[in-house]
Enzyme design. Structure first.
Site, short mmCIF file in Angstrom:
data_model
loop_
_atom_site.label_atom_id
_atom_site.label_comp_id
_atom_site.label_asym_id
_atom_site.label_seq_id
_atom_site.Cartn_x
_atom_site.Cartn_y
_atom_site.Cartn_z
N ARG A 77 1.95 -1.59 -1.74
CA ARG A 77 3.41 -1.63 -1.92
C ARG A 77 4.15 -1.76 -0.59
O ARG A 77 5.33 -2.10 -0.58
CB ARG A 77 3.88 -0.38 -2.65
CG ARG A 77 3.40 -0.37 -4.10
CD ARG A 77 4.13 0.65 -4.95
NE ARG A 77 3.80 0.47 -6.35
CZ ARG A 77 2.70 0.93 -6.92
NH1 ARG A 77 1.82 1.61 -6.21
NH2 ARG A 77 2.45 0.71 -8.21
N HIS A 137 -8.71 0.20 1.23
CA HIS A 137 -9.76 -0.18 0.28
C HIS A 137 -11.07 -0.47 1.02
O HIS A 137 -12.14 -0.04 0.60
CB HIS A 137 -9.38 -1.47 -0.46
CG HIS A 137 -8.10 -1.40 -1.23
ND1 HIS A 137 -6.97 -2.07 -0.86
CD2 HIS A 137 -7.77 -0.73 -2.36
CE1 HIS A 137 -6.01 -1.86 -1.74
NE2 HIS A 137 -6.45 -1.03 -2.65
P1 AMP Z 1 -5.54 0.73 -5.70
O1 AMP Z 1 -5.95 -0.68 -5.46
O2 AMP Z 1 -4.17 1.07 -5.21
O3 AMP Z 1 -5.79 1.18 -7.13
O4 AMP Z 1 -6.51 1.62 -4.81
C1 AMP Z 1 -7.91 1.55 -4.96
C2 AMP Z 1 -8.54 2.69 -4.20
O5 AMP Z 1 -8.19 2.60 -2.82
C3 AMP Z 1 -8.03 4.05 -4.71
O6 AMP Z 1 -9.13 4.96 -4.78
C4 AMP Z 1 -7.05 4.45 -3.64
O7 AMP Z 1 -6.91 5.85 -3.50
C5 AMP Z 1 -7.69 3.83 -2.40
N1 AMP Z 1 -6.70 3.66 -1.33
C6 AMP Z 1 -5.48 3.08 -1.42
N2 AMP Z 1 -4.82 3.16 -0.25
C7 AMP Z 1 -5.62 3.83 0.61
C8 AMP Z 1 -5.50 4.24 1.97
N3 AMP Z 1 -4.42 3.99 2.69
N4 AMP Z 1 -6.55 4.90 2.53
C9 AMP Z 1 -7.67 5.17 1.79
N5 AMP Z 1 -7.84 4.81 0.51
C10 AMP Z 1 -6.83 4.15 -0.09
#
Ligand code: AMP
Length: 275
Positions: free
Chosen positions: A185, A35
């Site tokens: 996760r 993030h």
């Molecule tokens: P989430 O909080 O899981 O909805 O993720 C928010 C944003 O962070 C989304 O655009 C995800 O694709 C991105 N994201 C999550 N994990 C990663 C990662 N390991 N590397 C880059 N971006 C990520």
């Protein structure tokens, strides 16, 4: 850094305090380097930056997954303050889905396969919440991670099909030193599961090498699927796809991607790699 709790607060802040271009990073919180890399990218490219932290219930098809989703607001706000984010939009369910709010966004065909099949309703929930967040925050640029490759393509298709006035930018996948893609996760993995989890990325590495050096893609995918199963994963899918339509392909081509989703115990992990 200002914390905005309601649509009105966010709109007033957008109109009065923020400069264009405004970069926006939607998240579900429990922030990690994945993030934060998107926030840094937004900080570099945009004059103002807003991050949303909202665990959207409508994109969860499994109530247990939603109930167990980690929530770490205090730490999230501290990290965002350090990165000099201008505003954090932190709505409740009542703010996002007030009584009577029933319109949804039907995602494009890109959403029908893979995650769409394994998680019915997931992308409708994503499209609806992203469309709402874009309408509330009104950014010039919105940032999404390549980690969730199908989500990125589904959002790109929605923005294009609905002529939404925003540019979608993508940030590279951030990984642990052993290759495991960062994910909220991962904290749910037991030590034994965590030790086995990098096998997922290794499968993608092996496939990439094999297919690039001329091995038949279907045979190579079969081999890696069996190897993952033998290593204790339940494989939902491991496929070679066209990087835009996400339709499966049998021969490698420009812009092809490998996509994988597999479970170790109760924890479901996804990853992908450009071929
Ligand atoms: P989430 O909080 O899981 O909805 O993720 C928010 C944003 O962070 C989304 O655009 C995800 O694709 C991105 N994201 C999550 N994990 C990663 C990662 N390991 N590397 C880059 N971006 C990520």
């Amino acid at each position: 850094m200002k914390v905005l709790l309601t649509v009105e607060e966010m709109r007033d802040f957008r109109a009065g305090q923020l400069h264009s271009p405004l970069g926006f990073v939607p998240t579900m919180g429990n922030l990690h380097e994945g993030h934060l890399s998107l926030v840094r990218l937004a900080r570099r490219e945009s004059r103002s930056v807003v991050v949303s932290v909202y665990v959207n219930p409508t994109q969860f098809n499994d109530p247990q997954d939603l109930a167990g989703y980690p929530c770490t607001w205090d730490e999230d706000l501290r990290l965002l303050e350090d990165l000099q984010v201008d505003g954090v939009f932190l709505p409740t369910d009542d703010v996002m889905y007030p009584r009577g709010c029933s319109t949804t966004v039907k995602p494009s065909e890109v959403a029908t396969r893979w995650e769409g099949e394994c998680r019915p309703g997931h992308f409708e929930g994503i499209c609806t919440v992203v469309a709402k967040l874009l309408g509330i925050v009104q950014p010039d640029v919105a940032y999404f991670g390549e980690k969730d490759y199908q989500q990125l393509q589904v959002v790109r298709a929605m923005v294009s099909d609905l002529n939404l006035p925003v540019t979608i930018r993508c940030g590279e996948t951030i990984r642990e030193a052993d290759g495991l893609a960062l994910s909220s996760r991962n904290s749910l993995l037991s030590p034994d599961q965590r030790a086995r989890a990098p096998r997922l990325k290794q499968a993608l590495d092996c496939l990439r090498k094999a297919i690039r050096t001329g091995r038949d893609a279907a045979a190579a995918l079969d081999t890696e699927r069996s190897a993952l199963t033998a290593a204790g994963f339940q494989v939902d899918y491991l496929v070679l796809v066209d990087g835009t339509s996400l339709k499966p392909i049998t021969t490698p081509k420009e812009g092809a991607y490998l996509l994988v989703a597999a479970r170790i115990g109760a924890v479901r992990l996804i990853d992908n790699y450009a071929l």
